[in-house]
Write a protein that holds these residues in place. Structure first.
Motif, PDB file in Angstrom:
ATOM      1  N   SER A  63      -9.757  74.169  42.023  1.00 26.41           N
ATOM      2  CA  SER A  63      -8.886  75.284  42.365  1.00 26.41           C
ATOM      3  C   SER A  63      -9.546  75.856  43.609  1.00 26.41           C
ATOM      4  O   SER A  63     -10.616  75.400  43.997  1.00 26.41           O
ATOM      5  CB  SER A  63      -8.811  76.324  41.239  1.00 26.41           C
ATOM      6  N   TYR A  64      -8.960  76.839  44.245  1.00 30.95           N
ATOM      7  CA  TYR A  64      -9.548  77.273  45.511  1.00 30.95           C
ATOM      8  C   TYR A  64     -10.927  77.888  45.315  1.00 30.95           C
ATOM      9  O   TYR A  64     -11.695  78.023  46.260  1.00 30.95           O
ATOM     10  CB  TYR A  64      -8.616  78.261  46.221  1.00 30.95           C
ATOM     11  N   ARG A  65     -11.282  78.241  44.065  1.00 31.37           N
ATOM     12  CA  ARG A  65     -12.600  78.823  43.797  1.00 31.37           C
ATOM     13  C   ARG A  65     -13.534  77.862  43.059  1.00 31.37           C
ATOM     14  O   ARG A  65     -14.719  78.115  42.934  1.00 31.37           O
ATOM     15  CB  ARG A  65     -12.450  80.110  42.992  1.00 31.37           C
TER      16      ARG A  65
ATOM     17  N   PHE B 259     -16.758  79.949  42.173  1.00 31.82           N
ATOM     18  CA  PHE B 259     -16.991  81.229  42.830  1.00 31.82           C
ATOM     19  C   PHE B 259     -16.231  82.332  42.095  1.00 31.82           C
ATOM     20  O   PHE B 259     -15.060  82.174  41.753  1.00 31.82           O
ATOM     21  CB  PHE B 259     -16.552  81.173  44.293  1.00 31.82           C
ATOM     22  N   LEU B 260     -16.897  83.452  41.868  1.00 29.53           N
ATOM     23  CA  LEU B 260     -16.298  84.586  41.185  1.00 29.53           C
ATOM     24  C   LEU B 260     -15.848  85.626  42.216  1.00 29.53           C
ATOM     25  O   LEU B 260     -16.260  85.598  43.370  1.00 29.53           O
ATOM     26  CB  LEU B 260     -17.297  85.203  40.205  1.00 29.53           C
ATOM     27  N   ASP B 261     -14.981  86.524  41.781  1.00 32.33           N
ATOM     28  CA  ASP B 261     -14.471  87.563  42.686  1.00 32.33           C
ATOM     29  C   ASP B 261     -15.601  88.469  43.164  1.00 32.33           C
ATOM     30  O   ASP B 261     -16.492  88.819  42.381  1.00 32.33           O
ATOM     31  CB  ASP B 261     -13.404  88.402  41.975  1.00 32.33           C
ATOM     32  N   PRO B 262     -15.568  88.898  44.435  1.00 28.65           N
ATOM     33  CA  PRO B 262     -14.595  88.499  45.470  1.00 28.65           C
ATOM     34  C   PRO B 262     -14.957  87.144  46.081  1.00 28.65           C
ATOM     35  O   PRO B 262     -16.130  86.894  46.372  1.00 28.65           O
ATOM     36  CB  PRO B 262     -14.743  89.617  46.506  1.00 28.65           C
ATOM     37  N   VAL B 263     -13.956  86.280  46.246  1.00 30.40           N
ATOM     38  CA  VAL B 263     -14.182  84.966  46.845  1.00 30.40           C
ATOM     39  C   VAL B 263     -14.209  85.120  48.365  1.00 30.40           C
ATOM     40  O   VAL B 263     -13.236  85.579  48.960  1.00 30.40           O
ATOM     41  CB  VAL B 263     -13.088  83.968  46.425  1.00 30.40           C
ATOM     42  N   ARG B 264     -15.322  84.760  48.987  1.00 34.28           N
ATOM     43  CA  ARG B 264     -15.478  84.921  50.439  1.00 34.28           C
ATOM     44  C   ARG B 264     -14.690  83.843  51.190  1.00 34.28           C
ATOM     45  O   ARG B 264     -14.477  82.738  50.679  1.00 34.28           O
ATOM     46  CB  ARG B 264     -16.955  84.849  50.827  1.00 34.28           C
TER      47      ARG B 264
ATOM     48  N   SER C 163     -32.296  73.405  43.532  1.00 30.46           N
ATOM     49  CA  SER C 163     -31.634  74.697  43.338  1.00 30.46           C
ATOM     50  C   SER C 163     -30.416  74.787  44.239  1.00 30.46           C
ATOM     51  O   SER C 163     -30.346  74.141  45.291  1.00 30.46           O
ATOM     52  CB  SER C 163     -32.605  75.845  43.638  1.00 30.46           C
ATOM     53  N   ILE C 164     -29.454  75.587  43.824  1.00 29.57           N
ATOM     54  CA  ILE C 164     -28.215  75.784  44.574  1.00 29.57           C
ATOM     55  C   ILE C 164     -28.130  77.251  44.974  1.00 29.57           C
ATOM     56  O   ILE C 164     -28.247  78.142  44.128  1.00 29.57           O
ATOM     57  CB  ILE C 164     -26.985  75.405  43.727  1.00 29.57           C
ATOM     58  N   SER C 165     -27.939  77.495  46.266  1.00 28.58           N
ATOM     59  CA  SER C 165     -27.784  78.869  46.738  1.00 28.58           C
ATOM     60  C   SER C 165     -26.542  78.965  47.619  1.00 28.58           C
ATOM     61  O   SER C 165     -26.202  78.012  48.318  1.00 28.58           O
ATOM     62  CB  SER C 165     -29.019  79.320  47.525  1.00 28.58           C
ATOM     63  N   CYS C 166     -25.864  80.093  47.542  1.00 28.10           N
ATOM     64  CA  CYS C 166     -24.635  80.309  48.318  1.00 28.10           C
ATOM     65  C   CYS C 166     -24.771  81.594  49.124  1.00 28.10           C
ATOM     66  O   CYS C 166     -25.289  82.602  48.623  1.00 28.10           O
ATOM     67  CB  CYS C 166     -23.425  80.408  47.397  1.00 28.10           C
ATOM     68  N   SER C 167     -24.288  81.560  50.348  1.00 28.82           N
ATOM     69  CA  SER C 167     -24.372  82.742  51.205  1.00 28.82           C
ATOM     70  C   SER C 167     -23.131  82.853  52.070  1.00 28.82           C
ATOM     71  O   SER C 167     -22.408  81.878  52.284  1.00 28.82           O
ATOM     72  CB  SER C 167     -25.629  82.672  52.087  1.00 28.82           C
TER      73      SER C 167
ATOM     74  N   ILE D 180     -21.012  85.576  44.621  1.00 30.48           N
ATOM     75  CA  ILE D 180     -21.269  85.474  43.185  1.00 30.48           C
ATOM     76  C   ILE D 180     -20.690  84.145  42.707  1.00 30.48           C
ATOM     77  O   ILE D 180     -19.509  83.854  42.947  1.00 30.48           O
ATOM     78  CB  ILE D 180     -20.620  86.643  42.424  1.00 30.48           C
ATOM     79  N   PHE D 181     -21.510  83.344  42.058  1.00 23.69           N
ATOM     80  CA  PHE D 181     -21.051  82.019  41.648  1.00 23.69           C
ATOM     81  C   PHE D 181     -21.738  81.590  40.369  1.00 23.69           C
ATOM     82  O   PHE D 181     -22.755  82.169  39.954  1.00 23.69           O
ATOM     83  CB  PHE D 181     -21.321  80.986  42.747  1.00 23.69           C
ATOM     84  N   GLU D 182     -21.162  80.584  39.736  1.00 21.39           N
ATOM     85  CA  GLU D 182     -21.778  79.963  38.567  1.00 21.39           C
ATOM     86  C   GLU D 182     -21.736  78.451  38.734  1.00 21.39           C
ATOM     87  O   GLU D 182     -20.773  77.915  39.277  1.00 21.39           O
ATOM     88  CB  GLU D 182     -21.068  80.386  37.279  1.00 21.39           C
ATOM     89  N   VAL D 183     -22.775  77.769  38.291  1.00 18.56           N
ATOM     90  CA  VAL D 183     -22.853  76.314  38.380  1.00 18.56           C
ATOM     91  C   VAL D 183     -22.282  75.723  37.101  1.00 18.56           C
ATOM     92  O   VAL D 183     -22.802  75.961  36.011  1.00 18.56           O
ATOM     93  CB  VAL D 183     -24.310  75.849  38.586  1.00 18.56           C
ATOM     94  N   LEU D 184     -21.198  74.970  37.231  1.00 16.88           N
ATOM     95  CA  LEU D 184     -20.548  74.364  36.074  1.00 16.88           C
ATOM     96  C   LEU D 184     -21.132  72.997  35.745  1.00 16.88           C
ATOM     97  O   LEU D 184     -21.109  72.565  34.597  1.00 16.88           O
ATOM     98  CB  LEU D 184     -19.039  74.227  36.327  1.00 16.88           C
ATOM     99  N   GLU D 185     -21.657  72.316  36.769  1.00 22.65           N
ATOM    100  CA  GLU D 185     -22.210  70.971  36.582  1.00 22.65           C
ATOM    101  C   GLU D 185     -23.249  70.719  37.662  1.00 22.65           C
ATOM    102  O   GLU D 185     -23.062  71.102  38.816  1.00 22.65           O
ATOM    103  CB  GLU D 185     -21.101  69.924  36.658  1.00 22.65           C
ATOM    104  N   GLN D 186     -24.342  70.069  37.302  1.00 20.82           N
ATOM    105  CA  GLN D 186     -25.391  69.784  38.280  1.00 20.82           C
ATOM    106  C   GLN D 186     -26.111  68.502  37.889  1.00 20.82           C
ATOM    107  O   GLN D 186     -26.810  68.448  36.890  1.00 20.82           O
ATOM    108  CB  GLN D 186     -26.382  70.952  38.356  1.00 20.82           C
ATOM    109  N   THR D 187     -25.901  67.428  38.685  1.00 18.39           N
ATOM    110  CA  THR D 187     -26.599  66.163  38.490  1.00 18.39           C
ATOM    111  C   THR D 187     -27.154  65.719  39.845  1.00 18.39           C
ATOM    112  O   THR D 187     -26.935  66.372  40.867  1.00 18.39           O
ATOM    113  CB  THR D 187     -25.658  65.079  37.934  1.00 18.39           C
TER     114      THR D 187
END
Length: 220
Positions: A162-164, A205-210, A179-183, A190-197
């Motif tokens: 989805s767009y987020r 990405f959580l609201d507000p989506v940049r 590690s995963i970082s977003c800026s 604000i984000f959450e990692v759903l899968e990481q391999t």
């Protein structure tokens, strides 16, 4: 009893988020009208296909309102319009090819953007010569009008669940621990990692989506 009510509220919230995200492909706050129209053009295949599908939908809508009651006419118009646009996509859609020369690099980034029937859009990067395992892995995304890759390194594809909700596959496998970082220049992300391999990851990405987001993958 309270626990049951909370579960129902969570289900309603999740359903509303899914509906909101589905609608956000066509329009969301900050999205331009041109972006909405361009998304529909990309989804159907080309401008002529969109005009044709819209014209047929309009004619059927006018016909429905002249024959049926208001509620049934609305329901008939929505259902037939969806079927017409899906049919137009199945008939006319072809993946689009692009080539971008990355700034400061003697490399051509070539990829195909394929918009699938279920709404997921995938940007596949065909070749990245010179991008080895020791290079920094990152991707810069634009999420304002549609999902676009502004720059990247060691990325083989980006899928727009989805767009987020973004799935990213690596050109070379990442380290087992990273590690995963977003800026973003617009503020905190604000984000959450759903899968990481080692081969891919999925970030929501959580609201507000940049509008523009940089995702860095750093070895731990």
């Amino acid at each position: 009893m309270a626990k049951g009510n909370n579960l129902r509220l969570d289900e309603i919230k999740n359903s509303s988020t899914k509906i909101k995200d589905a609608c956000a492909r066509i329009y969301r706050p900050g999205m331009s009208l041109q972006g909405s129209i361009q998304y529909l053009i990309d989804w159907v295949g080309d401008k002529n296909s969109l005009i044709g599908a819209a014209s047929v939908s309009l004619l059927l809508t006018l016909w429905a309102f002249s024959l049926f009651a208001f509620f049934f006419a609305c329901l008939f118009s929505v259902c037939t319009s969806i079927l017409i646009f899906i049919a137009a996509k199945l008939i006319f859609y072809k993946p689009k090819e692009y080539s971008i020369e990355l700034e400061g690099e003697n490399t051509i980034l070539s990829f195909v953007k394929d918009v699938h029937i279920n709404g997921e859009s995938e940007i596949v990067i065909h070749s990245q010569p010179g991008y080895g395992k020791n290079k920094n892995t990152f991707v810069i995304l634009e999420l304002s009008n549609s999902v676009s890759i502004l720059d990247c390194r060691n990325i083989t594809s980006v899928t727009d669940k989805s767009y987020r909700d973004i799935e990213i596959k690596f050109f070379h496998p990442a380290e087992i621990d990273y590690s995963i970082s977003c800026s973003s220049k617009e503020g905190n992300v604000i984000f959450e990692v759903l899968e990481q391999t080692a081969d891919q990851c999925r970030v929501n990405f959580l609201d507000p989506v940049r509008k523009n987001i940089r995702i860095d993958f750093t070895s731990s």
